[in-house]
Design an enzyme around this catalytic site. Structure first.
Site, mmCIF file in Angstrom:
data_model
loop_
_atom_site.group_PDB
_atom_site.id
_atom_site.type_symbol
_atom_site.label_atom_id
_atom_site.label_comp_id
_atom_site.label_asym_id
_atom_site.label_seq_id
_atom_site.Cartn_x
_atom_site.Cartn_y
_atom_site.Cartn_z
ATOM 1 N N LYS A 109 88.662 22.374 65.712
ATOM 2 C CA LYS A 109 87.942 21.194 65.224
ATOM 3 C C LYS A 109 88.727 20.519 64.109
ATOM 4 C CE LYS A 109 83.203 22.732 66.195
ATOM 5 N NZ LYS A 109 81.870 22.980 65.604
ATOM 6 N N LYS A 152 84.696 30.579 66.467
ATOM 7 C CA LYS A 152 84.304 31.175 67.739
ATOM 8 C C LYS A 152 83.499 30.172 68.551
ATOM 9 C CE LYS A 152 83.705 34.728 70.593
ATOM 10 N NZ LYS A 152 84.843 35.319 71.315
ATOM 11 N N ASN A 241 76.236 16.027 58.213
ATOM 12 C CA ASN A 241 76.606 14.616 58.165
ATOM 13 C C ASN A 241 75.892 13.945 57.002
ATOM 14 O OD1 ASN A 241 78.266 14.204 60.692
ATOM 15 N ND2 ASN A 241 76.435 15.143 61.559
ATOM 16 N N ARG A 243 74.914 11.128 55.983
ATOM 17 C CA ARG A 243 74.532 9.752 56.320
ATOM 18 C C ARG A 243 73.326 9.799 57.245
ATOM 19 N NH1 ARG A 243 76.158 9.692 61.583
ATOM 20 N NH2 ARG A 243 78.040 10.858 62.119
ATOM 21 N N ARG A 288 70.720 6.841 74.672
ATOM 22 C CA ARG A 288 71.715 5.898 74.166
ATOM 23 C C ARG A 288 72.263 5.086 75.343
ATOM 24 N NH1 ARG A 288 75.321 8.849 69.471
ATOM 25 N NH2 ARG A 288 73.722 10.225 68.634
#
Length: 403
Positions: A109, A152, A241, A243, A288
């Site tokens: 990531k 992991k 996050n 926000r 969405r």
């Protein structure tokens, strides 16, 4: 008026944004959920200019913006995290060593961002060798920071997130979970609350632990703590996050509140609270609607020649689209968010399907057919899905077409 379509010359141009603030005489700035929303430097500049930044303080944005530091901070605050690197991983030799220690599969990531950028699942050492430099390049391109971390990978897990809000008095409130496991390439497509998988015992536990951890780091304003939950209901913190989230309307629907109003009130110095007890009521689902081909997923910008959006009891639409509008190719392909609310999950799904079937968007392609496909899937209807669900749906559809 803030600049041309290219984001670096407009929405990411701090000087242009501040000019707009000065011209309009604004005393506060709400950054939305993209562009500068998680930019600690922008939040600091607002403060130095005497402006109220409607969001977390720069220190929190900076902490949560570095995913690896956030994981370590949450671990210290008492939240469980997945086995992985304790710091950013700079080279493949170090990556090999960590992967060998925690065992495959692992996931790479980007430390500086999310949204699926710089993210790669590796099921073997050879895949790690191939994907590590690609993830580095993608992270550099997306966030101007090639830093990565490794953890992991939990196959068949659920993606669960918890909305929090903290006021300036130090009070942090966490809300019931949102289920975000229907996603493609780590981009969420459908969210619902409550999750059909999370039981009341797990819900109470995760809410309590998130409130304690968020309080520990001094969290203020709105934010979302994201988790992977395995088949045994054991949850692991992934990231936070700092926000508002795209999917916040479903939390608003089941709680009967306005999160943005609350966020603005907190920024103005108000104490967070409601004249009623916070309680989840009913079920809400959000789809969405993206301007993209529902089969190839190629973006489909262009002019909307004709538009009919759904309405009725329990239906909410968040959109800026209208007939004659040209969907630009420069930004995210999200055209609208359709939210359905009902007393039960089954009825909410039925309402959503009816809403999607009455939605008409002519001139561009959208992913509405894909949503209808998911909403009629037997596993989805039974609440038996996970983060690899869309991959399995796509594979099954490809197999049918091959026949």
């Amino acid at each position: 008026c803030i600049g041309p379509a290219k984001a670096s010359e407009s929405y990411l141009n701090v000087a242009n944004i501040l000019s707009a603030v000065e011209i309009t005489g604004a005393d506060a700035v709400h950054p939305g959920y993209g562009f500068l929303a998680e930019n600690a430097k922008f939040a600091e500049i607002c403060e130095t200019q005497g402006l109220t930044f409607i969001g977390p303080p720069p220190s929190i944005i900076r902490l949560m913006g570095d995913k690896n530091k956030a994981r370590q901070a949450m671990k210290k605050a008492g939240l469980p995290i997945l086995p992985g690197s304790d710091k950013t991983v700079d080279d493949i030799a170090e990556a090999r060593k960590i992967a060998s220690k925690i065992g495959f599969p692992v996931i790479i990531k980007a430390a500086a961002g999310g949204g699926g950028k710089g993210m790669r699942i590796c099921r073997s050492a050879s895949q790690l060798e191939d994907q590590f430099p690609i993830a580095q390049g993608e992270a550099k391109a997306a966030f101007n920071d090639p830093s990565l971390y490794i953890e992991k990978f939990v196959s068949g897990a659920r993606h669960i997130e918890i909305q929090v809000i903290g006021d300036r008095k130090g009070k942090v409130t966490a809300f019931g979970e949102r289920e975000c496991s229907v996603q493609r390439k780590y981009q969420k497509l459908i969210e619902e609350t409550p999750s059909p998988f999370i039981d009341e015992k797990t819900r109470r536990k995760i809410i309590k632990e998130v409130e304690e951890a968020a309080s520990e780091v001094g969290y203020k304003s709105l934010g979302t703590f994201e988790f992977l939950v395995d088949e045994n209901h054991k949850f692991y913190f992934m990231e936070a996050n700092a926000r508002i989230q795209v999917e916040h309307p479903i939390t608003e629907m089941v709680y009967g509140i306005n999160l943005i109003k609350a966020q603005i009130g907190i920024a103005a110095g108000e104490k967070f609270g409601f004249p009623f007890e916070l309680e989840m009521r009913g079920h809400a689902i959000e789809c969405r609607i993206n301007a993209e081909d529902p089969v190839t997923f190629v973006p489909s910008p262009g002019r909307i020649d004709f538009l009919v959006l759904p309405g009725g009891e329990g239906i909410r639409v968040d959109s800026a689209a209208y007939g004659g509008w040209v969907v630009p190719p420069d930004y995210d392909s999200l055209v609208a968010k359709i939210i359905a609310y009902a007393p039960s999950r089954d009825l909410a799904i039925r309402k959503m399907r009816a809403a999607l079937e009455t939605t008409t968007i002519v001139g561009i392609k959208t992913n509405i057919p894909l949503h209808l496909n998911v909403l009629s899937n037997t596993d989805f209807l039974a609440g038996k899905y996970h983060t690899q669900f869309m991959e399995e749906v796509m594979a099954a559809r490809a197999a049918e077409e091959a026949l």
